[in-house]
Design a protein around this motif. Structure first.
Motif, PDB file in Angstrom:
ATOM      1  N   TYR A 131      53.295  33.610 -22.882  1.00 32.46           N
ATOM      2  CA  TYR A 131      53.178  34.349 -21.628  1.00 32.46           C
ATOM      3  C   TYR A 131      54.407  34.133 -20.744  1.00 32.46           C
ATOM      4  N   ALA A 132      54.715  35.189 -20.034  1.00 27.51           N
ATOM      5  CA  ALA A 132      55.780  35.139 -19.038  1.00 27.51           C
ATOM      6  C   ALA A 132      55.240  35.682 -17.721  1.00 27.51           C
ATOM      7  N   THR A 133      55.783  35.194 -16.616  1.00 33.08           N
ATOM      8  CA  THR A 133      55.404  35.692 -15.297  1.00 33.08           C
ATOM      9  C   THR A 133      56.557  36.489 -14.721  1.00 33.08           C
ATOM     10  N   VAL A 134      56.279  37.751 -14.397  1.00 30.47           N
ATOM     11  CA  VAL A 134      57.307  38.670 -13.918  1.00 30.47           C
ATOM     12  C   VAL A 134      56.807  39.294 -12.621  1.00 30.47           C
ATOM     13  N   GLY A 135      57.679  39.435 -11.615  1.00 32.61           N
ATOM     14  CA  GLY A 135      57.292  39.971 -10.324  1.00 32.61           C
ATOM     15  C   GLY A 135      58.009  41.262  -9.979  1.00 32.61           C
ATOM     16  N   ALA A 136      57.488  41.930  -8.960  1.00 31.62           N
ATOM     17  CA  ALA A 136      58.106  43.159  -8.450  1.00 31.62           C
ATOM     18  C   ALA A 136      57.609  43.376  -7.031  1.00 31.62           C
ATOM     19  N   ALA A 137      58.345  44.199  -6.287  1.00 30.53           N
ATOM     20  CA  ALA A 137      57.934  44.538  -4.920  1.00 30.53           C
ATOM     21  C   ALA A 137      56.698  45.423  -4.963  1.00 30.53           C
ATOM     22  N   PHE A 138      55.756  45.126  -4.067  1.00 32.38           N
ATOM     23  CA  PHE A 138      54.515  45.897  -4.002  1.00 32.38           C
ATOM     24  C   PHE A 138      53.937  45.760  -2.601  1.00 32.38           C
ATOM     25  N   ALA A 139      53.692  46.897  -1.948  1.00 31.20           N
ATOM     26  CA  ALA A 139      53.203  46.874  -0.573  1.00 31.20           C
ATOM     27  C   ALA A 139      51.794  47.439  -0.515  1.00 31.20           C
ATOM     28  N   ALA A 140      50.898  46.655   0.077  1.00 29.89           N
ATOM     29  CA  ALA A 140      49.519  47.109   0.293  1.00 29.89           C
ATOM     30  C   ALA A 140      48.900  46.250   1.376  1.00 29.89           C
ATOM     31  N   ASP A 141      47.975  46.822   2.123  1.00 26.66           N
ATOM     32  CA  ASP A 141      47.256  46.038   3.126  1.00 26.66           C
ATOM     33  C   ASP A 141      45.832  46.545   3.239  1.00 26.66           C
ATOM     34  N   THR A 180      54.947  47.698 -20.049  1.00 26.27           N
ATOM     35  CA  THR A 180      55.028  47.830 -18.596  1.00 26.27           C
ATOM     36  C   THR A 180      53.626  47.826 -17.996  1.00 26.27           C
ATOM     37  N   VAL A 181      53.569  47.338 -16.744  1.00 22.03           N
ATOM     38  CA  VAL A 181      52.336  47.317 -15.970  1.00 22.03           C
ATOM     39  C   VAL A 181      52.593  48.068 -14.683  1.00 22.03           C
ATOM     40  N   GLU A 182      51.789  49.102 -14.435  1.00 23.56           N
ATOM     41  CA  GLU A 182      51.947  49.918 -13.242  1.00 23.56           C
ATOM     42  C   GLU A 182      50.804  49.645 -12.270  1.00 23.56           C
ATOM     43  N   PHE A 183      51.123  49.687 -10.988  1.00 20.76           N
ATOM     44  CA  PHE A 183      50.135  49.445  -9.941  1.00 20.76           C
ATOM     45  C   PHE A 183      50.061  50.678  -9.054  1.00 20.76           C
ATOM     46  N   ALA A 184      48.833  51.159  -8.836  1.00 21.64           N
ATOM     47  CA  ALA A 184      48.629  52.331  -7.990  1.00 21.64           C
ATOM     48  C   ALA A 184      47.436  52.093  -7.077  1.00 21.64           C
ATOM     49  N   LEU A 185      47.480  52.729  -5.924  1.00 25.12           N
ATOM     50  CA  LEU A 185      46.379  52.698  -4.974  1.00 25.12           C
ATOM     51  C   LEU A 185      45.565  53.982  -5.134  1.00 25.12           C
ATOM     52  N   PRO A 186      44.491  54.166  -4.373  1.00 27.91           N
ATOM     53  CA  PRO A 186      43.604  55.312  -4.617  1.00 27.91           C
ATOM     54  C   PRO A 186      44.273  56.677  -4.561  1.00 27.91           C
ATOM     55  N   ASP A 187      45.421  56.815  -3.886  1.00 31.66           N
ATOM     56  CA  ASP A 187      46.084  58.117  -3.846  1.00 31.66           C
ATOM     57  C   ASP A 187      46.732  58.475  -5.176  1.00 31.66           C
ATOM     58  N   GLY A 188      46.761  57.536  -6.142  1.00 32.11           N
ATOM     59  CA  GLY A 188      47.309  57.803  -7.460  1.00 32.11           C
ATOM     60  C   GLY A 188      48.784  57.543  -7.594  1.00 32.11           C
ATOM     61  N   GLU A 189      49.480  57.363  -6.487  1.00 32.75           N
ATOM     62  CA  GLU A 189      50.923  57.137  -6.558  1.00 32.75           C
ATOM     63  C   GLU A 189      51.200  55.726  -7.072  1.00 32.75           C
ATOM     64  N   VAL A 190      52.145  55.629  -8.014  1.00 31.10           N
ATOM     65  CA  VAL A 190      52.536  54.332  -8.553  1.00 31.10           C
ATOM     66  C   VAL A 190      53.367  53.614  -7.499  1.00 31.10           C
ATOM     67  N   ARG A 191      52.896  52.429  -7.094  1.00 31.61           N
ATOM     68  CA  ARG A 191      53.570  51.665  -6.040  1.00 31.61           C
ATOM     69  C   ARG A 191      54.455  50.546  -6.587  1.00 31.61           C
ATOM     70  N   GLN A 194      41.383  47.941  -0.287  1.00 31.58           N
ATOM     71  CA  GLN A 194      41.631  49.148  -1.064  1.00 31.58           C
ATOM     72  C   GLN A 194      41.294  48.903  -2.532  1.00 31.58           C
ATOM     73  N   ASP A 195      40.971  49.986  -3.245  1.00 35.98           N
ATOM     74  CA  ASP A 195      40.834  49.902  -4.698  1.00 35.98           C
ATOM     75  C   ASP A 195      42.216  49.831  -5.313  1.00 35.98           C
ATOM     76  N   LEU A 196      42.335  49.089  -6.406  1.00 38.29           N
ATOM     77  CA  LEU A 196      43.613  48.928  -7.096  1.00 38.29           C
ATOM     78  C   LEU A 196      43.469  49.400  -8.529  1.00 38.29           C
ATOM     79  N   HIS A 197      44.432  50.220  -8.961  1.00 41.04           N
ATOM     80  CA  HIS A 197      44.477  50.716 -10.329  1.00 41.04           C
ATOM     81  C   HIS A 197      45.669  50.078 -11.036  1.00 41.04           C
ATOM     82  N   ILE A 198      45.399  49.459 -12.177  1.00 37.77           N
ATOM     83  CA  ILE A 198      46.459  48.825 -12.966  1.00 37.77           C
ATOM     84  C   ILE A 198      46.513  49.515 -14.317  1.00 37.77           C
ATOM     85  N   ARG A 199      47.697  50.018 -14.674  1.00 36.90           N
ATOM     86  CA  ARG A 199      47.862  50.764 -15.918  1.00 36.90           C
ATOM     87  C   ARG A 199      48.742  49.977 -16.872  1.00 36.90           C
TER      88      ARG A 199
END
Length: 996
Positions: A964-974, A939-950, A977-982
């Motif tokens: 390789y496969a390409t997989v998508g998910a809903a993600f809201a940001a504008d 799994t790949v998690e996306f979080a913004l600076p507040d630490g919450e997984v978006r 901002q710094d982006l954290h990928i786990r």
């Protein structure tokens, strides 16, 4: 080969070269072979052929045409045969046999007697480009002179080593110049210019840089992968190679054994993307020994050797060093790859063309014009003087409290320690013609009556379980047969001999010198100076002048035996077997410890007691400590600690306790962490070659004021070191560039017998150049050299930058009371860094400090300049997405290969969670979806600076690491901002895209 009149040959070759072609080679390009052969090959027997040379032998033609002509005349079999290190002759064309590879790191190596200069790290410590250039000239001159007598001596020299000395525990620390890319590239450029020679058309030798790329560990060196992020790649590892290649005196490179970002260096796309983009010369890429086979055998990167050979050839390897002189396997692999359609003839032609271009530049096809063909200079007085000058300039005075040094002429000196009467060689040394130890140098300078010597080894007898003692039989007749003109034993003749009698046992035995090198590695030496060694028949003999060889046969270890209170087993480290006493002698035969002889070590004299006696009777004590370059830190073996071996620390304490006026003289291939608080003076020199002892004595006496400078940081403790395999110098805060602790001695450090004052720093910008000048004055009463250094520092950078970074340096000689105004031209581009957000070099606008001083920590003058320019802006993630390896920060990840041919991906490294941080990502008015290109599963998690997984993206099993496969998910940001990928699980993340 004979040479025509030198003046006429040089002038003719130069004129023809300049008029016919502005460069000695042309860029790589495909050739239409059939048409070219038909055009250039005249009919056999044509009288015109007799009157004029074939085009490839015509010096009036452009070199590119000559190479293509010869290439067109070679059959496919002949071209394939040239891909092996030992290319056979093509007699029908009068083309001689050729081999790539002649070791010449600090003198001609492995070919017999030659002038031996200081180790490469010692040459780096001189901080003297001109000196190093002259050393390169002398070495290449001796290569040519030896070649004239022995055609086994090659003109394609595998030297210098430009790997950065990132980690001081690297076993091959002695082979590099510095931890700093600027200093390394400058010294490497100077050496290659000396090796190349100054003729516009013909090269004296053809230097190949080692080892491409990010290679700084021997532990698992053929299977470990260096994780090198983009900033470290561009700002650190590539720089040492790039600046040397761009200087124009490099013939090629040798890839390293290791992998970089999961891909073996021998199939690296960087060879084409970077190396060959830096020059339009043909560059010859020679594999390291055995590395082509490693691609299958140890690395398991390819399933078959045909696949591996094809991949290496396509990536840019031109000469395969494998299976020694036997070319049959490489030839078979190339032909198999060709038959399977993995490569084409044009791939073979490209590699052969590069080889021929190098051979052409060496004058092989123009023997009557080659200005170096008649070279005879070998072991000349000038070369001997240069070896001494280099050894003197390499000595670094680390500490001199109270002015203990230099020593007065009437000083009574005790010279003690394991290196006191040694002139050690390393794996890449030539055979010594002349030899000078510290003891001999001090005898010569101060007189034998003023010197007291104590080596400090324990003298022991080895008592067997039956009550007898090991005895070394006399071998006077055999000994005399192998002594050279100066009486020194010839190690080439002694090591491995089986005609000498093996050790036996009797009632009295022989006193042996037990030399403890640390890590429980021991050597034993007979009273006549011969080391105990083991030959192929397994018997133990006193048959080596020094420990040495690829597998050292002179090292042993004592292991406690539970069967006897004071008993020990004696293990031979070269074979892994134990020593036994058999009917016809002493032999290493037992694999089972239960079958080994049990020895009692009877000490007849303690080394520290002998040292204390000598020290107490002297005015000053010189403790010569350090390493044997074949033991505990060498090729194939990294060190385990910065500490001096315990036995040598014990000797140092004994000397200091007996006499507070104790000088520690470290003679070593690498830095140590030593307790020096109660020592008034400390010096360091790398193993200094044939003149090491003379040079040290002259510095101690004050005949020469020391001016060597440390080419790498000396750390105070093992705790200051990163993991050996952590290649992220930025994130790991490594080397003087980023280290935030207090070093034992800093990069650039070195003292003198004269003080120097720095004044009048001036900084002026003229377009793309900063002109920096200042004055240095010798305020002392002796003539001395100073090494003035300039560093730069970004005052308020937007990303982590070096604490300070070497920009320029100059070694100058000043008489007492005299001054020199030093001027430097610094390109503004040198203030830049690799901007991972935009994939480019960028000079960030803002304030920069220019720092002038005597070391990286001894800054005497500083000036701030304001650099204007355009701000880079945030990451354009909407337009380009994010390549995973272009992160700003990371924890718990490693970069791996995206495919076997190109690209990077990122995986979590420790079985837990890895995290990537991307700063200042511009999401514009907003995104609503994220897409992930990944292989494996997890799994790949996306979080913004507040630490919450978006967003969380699940990667189903894709079927393999390169599927390789390409997989998508809903993600809201504008906005920005710094982006954290786990990262969780065994997946490889290659790319992230955004839409909305």
């Amino acid at each position: 080969m004979r040479c025509l009149d030198t003046h006429r040959s040089r002038a003719t070759a130069s004129k023809r070269f300049e008029s016919a072609h502005p460069r000695s080679t042309t860029p790589d390009r495909p050739t239409t072979r059939g048409a070219y052969r038909a055009q250039l090959a005249p009919p056999q027997g044509d009288s015109h052929v007799t009157a004029h040379p074939l085009p490839f032998r015509d010096p009036q033609l452009p070199s590119g045409e000559r190479v293509d002509d010869l290439l067109a005349r070679l059959t496919l079999d002949e071209r394939i045969a040239m891909l092996h290190q030992f290319a056979p002759a093509v007699e029908r064309l009068g083309v001689a046999a050729f081999r790539t590879g002649q070791e010449a790191l600090h003198g001609v190596a492995w070919m017999g007697p030659a002038t031996v200069f200081p180790q490469a790290v010692g040459l780096g410590a001189t901080w003297n480009d001109d000196l190093v250039r002259r050393v390169g000239e002398a070495v290449s001159t001796e290569v040519r002179a030896m070649r004239a007598q022995d055609d086994r001596v090659g003109l394609n020299v595998w030297s210098p080593t430009v790997n950065l000395l990132r980690h001081p525990l690297w076993g091959r620390n002695e082979e590099g110049y510095s931890e700093d890319p600027k200093l390394t590239s400058a010294i490497a450029t100077a050496y290659t210019r000396g090796l190349r020679g100054d003729h516009p058309a013909y090269w004296r030798t053809a230097p190949v840089l080692k080892h491409w790329l990010a290679h700084n560990n021997e532990t698992n060196r053929d299977t470990s992968s260096s994780s090198v992020r983009a900033r470290v790649l561009h700002e650190y590892d590539l720089r040492a190679f790039r600046e040397a290649v761009e200087a124009g005196a490099v013939a090629g490179v040798m890839p390293a054994y290791n992998l970089v970002n999961g891909r073996p260096n021998h199939v690296s796309p960087y060879l084409g993307e970077h190396l060959r983009a830096w020059t339009d010369r043909h560059l010859l890429v020679c594999s390291d020994a055995g590395a082509p086979s490693n691609l299958v055998d140890s690395e398991h990167y390819f399933d078959t050797h045909e696949e591996a050979t094809a991949a290496a050839l396509i990536a840019g390897v031109d000469s395969f060093t494998d299976h020694g002189t036997d070319s049959s396997q490489i030839v078979a692999r190339v032909r198999g790859a060709l038959e399977q359609g993995l490569i084409s003839e044009s791939d073979i032609d490209t590699a052969v063309r590069r080889q021929l271009a190098v051979r052409l530049s060496l004058g092989e096809f123009d023997p009557e014009l080659d200005p170096y063909a008649g070279t005879k200079d070998f072991d000349t007085p000038a070369h001997r003087a240069l070896a001494q000058e280099a050894a003197e300039q390499a000595i670094v005075l680390l500490k001199n409290d109270g002015g203990l040094l230099p020593l007065a002429a009437d000083t009574r000196i005790a010279v003690v320690g394991l290196l006191a009467d040694e002139c050690k060689l390393d794996w890449y040394s030539g055979t010594l013609i002349h030899r000078s130890t510290p003891l001999e140098g001090l005898y010569e300078r101060f007189g034998a009556d003023s010197i007291e010597f104590a080596e400090g080894v324990d003298r022991v007898r080895l008592k067997t379980s039956s009550g007898t003692y090991l005895v070394v039989p006399e071998a006077e007749e055999a000994d005399d047969q192998v002594r050279g003109a100066e009486g020194a034993l010839d190690p080439a003749l002694l090591a491995g001999r089986t005609d000498l009698p093996p050790l036996t046992a009797d009632a009295t035995g022989t006193d042996l010198a037990l030399i403890d090198w640390g890590d429980d590695v021991l050597t034993f030496r007979a009273p006549d100076g011969r080391y105990l060694s083991v030959a192929d028949d397994g018997f133990v003999r006193a048959s080596a002048d020094q420990p040495g060889g690829w597998v050292v046969q002179e090292t042993f270890r004592l292991e406690a035996s539970g069967a006897h209170e004071n008993g020990h087993l004696l293990k031979h480290l070269g074979t892994g077997r134990y020593v036994s006493v058999v009917a016809d002698g002493v032999k290493v035969a037992a694999e089972d410890p239960a079958e080994a002889e049990i020895f009692e070590v009877v000490v007849t004299e303690r080394g520290d007691e002998a040292v204390a006696r000598a020290a107490a009777a002297a005015d000053v004590v010189i403790v010569a400590a350090g390493n044997d370059p074949h033991i505990n830190g060498r090729e194939t073996e990294d060190r385990t600690t910065l500490r001096l071996p315990a036995h040598q620390e014990r000797l140092l304490r004994a000397a200091r306790a007996a006499n507070p006026r104790t000088v520690l003289a470290l003679v070593s291939a690498y830095p140590y962490a030593v307790d020096h608080e109660d020592l008034p003076a400390v010096l360091w020199t790398a193993h200094g070659g044939q003149a090491a002892g003379t040079a040290l004595a002259r510095v101690l006496a004050g005949d020469v004021s020391p001016a060597g400078r440390l080419p790498q940081t000396w750390y105070a403790s093992d705790d200051d070191l990163p993991d050996l395999l952590d290649y992220d110098v930025i994130g790991g805060r490594q080397t003087y560039l980023y280290f935030e602790g207090t070093p034992l001695f800093p990069f650039g450090h070195g003292l003198s017998y004269a003080p120097f004052a720095y004044e009048n720093l001036s900084v002026r910008r003229d377009g793309d150049v900063l002109w920096v000048s200042f004055t240095v004055t010798n305020t002392g009463d002796v003539a001395a050299d100073e090494v003035a250094q300039i560093y730069t520092r970004a005052v308020d950078p937007s990303v982590p930058r070096p604490r300070r970074e070497l920009a320029a340096y100059r070694r100058v000689h000043l008489a007492p009371g005299t001054s020199a105004e030093l001027s430097f031209e610094l390109p503004v581009s040198g203030l830049g860094f690799w901007d991972v957000a935009h994939g480019r070099w960028w000079v960030e606008p803002g304030q920069y400090e220019l720092l002038a001083g005597a070391s990286s920590e001894d800054i005497r003058l500083r000036e701030t300049v304001l650099i204007d320019g355009e701000a880079a802006g945030p990451r354009p993630v909407l337009a380009h997405g994010l390549d995973a390896a272009d992160y700003d920060e990371q924890t718990g990840t490693a970069i791996v290969d995206r495919s076997k041919t190109s690209g990077d991906a990122v995986t979590q490294a420790d079985g837990g969670m890895g995290e990537l941080v991307f700063r200042r990502c511009d999401f514009g008015d907003g995104v609503t979806e994220v897409s992930v290109e990944a292989a494996g599963e997890g799994t790949v998690e996306f979080a913004l600076p507040d630490g919450e997984v978006r967003a969380t993206v699940g990667i189903p099993a894709t079927g393999g690491p390169y599927e390789y496969a390409t997989v998508g998910a809903a993600f809201a940001a504008d906005g920005v901002q710094d982006l954290h990928i786990r990262l969780r699980g065994p997946l490889r993340l290659a790319h992230v895209g955004f839409s909305g």
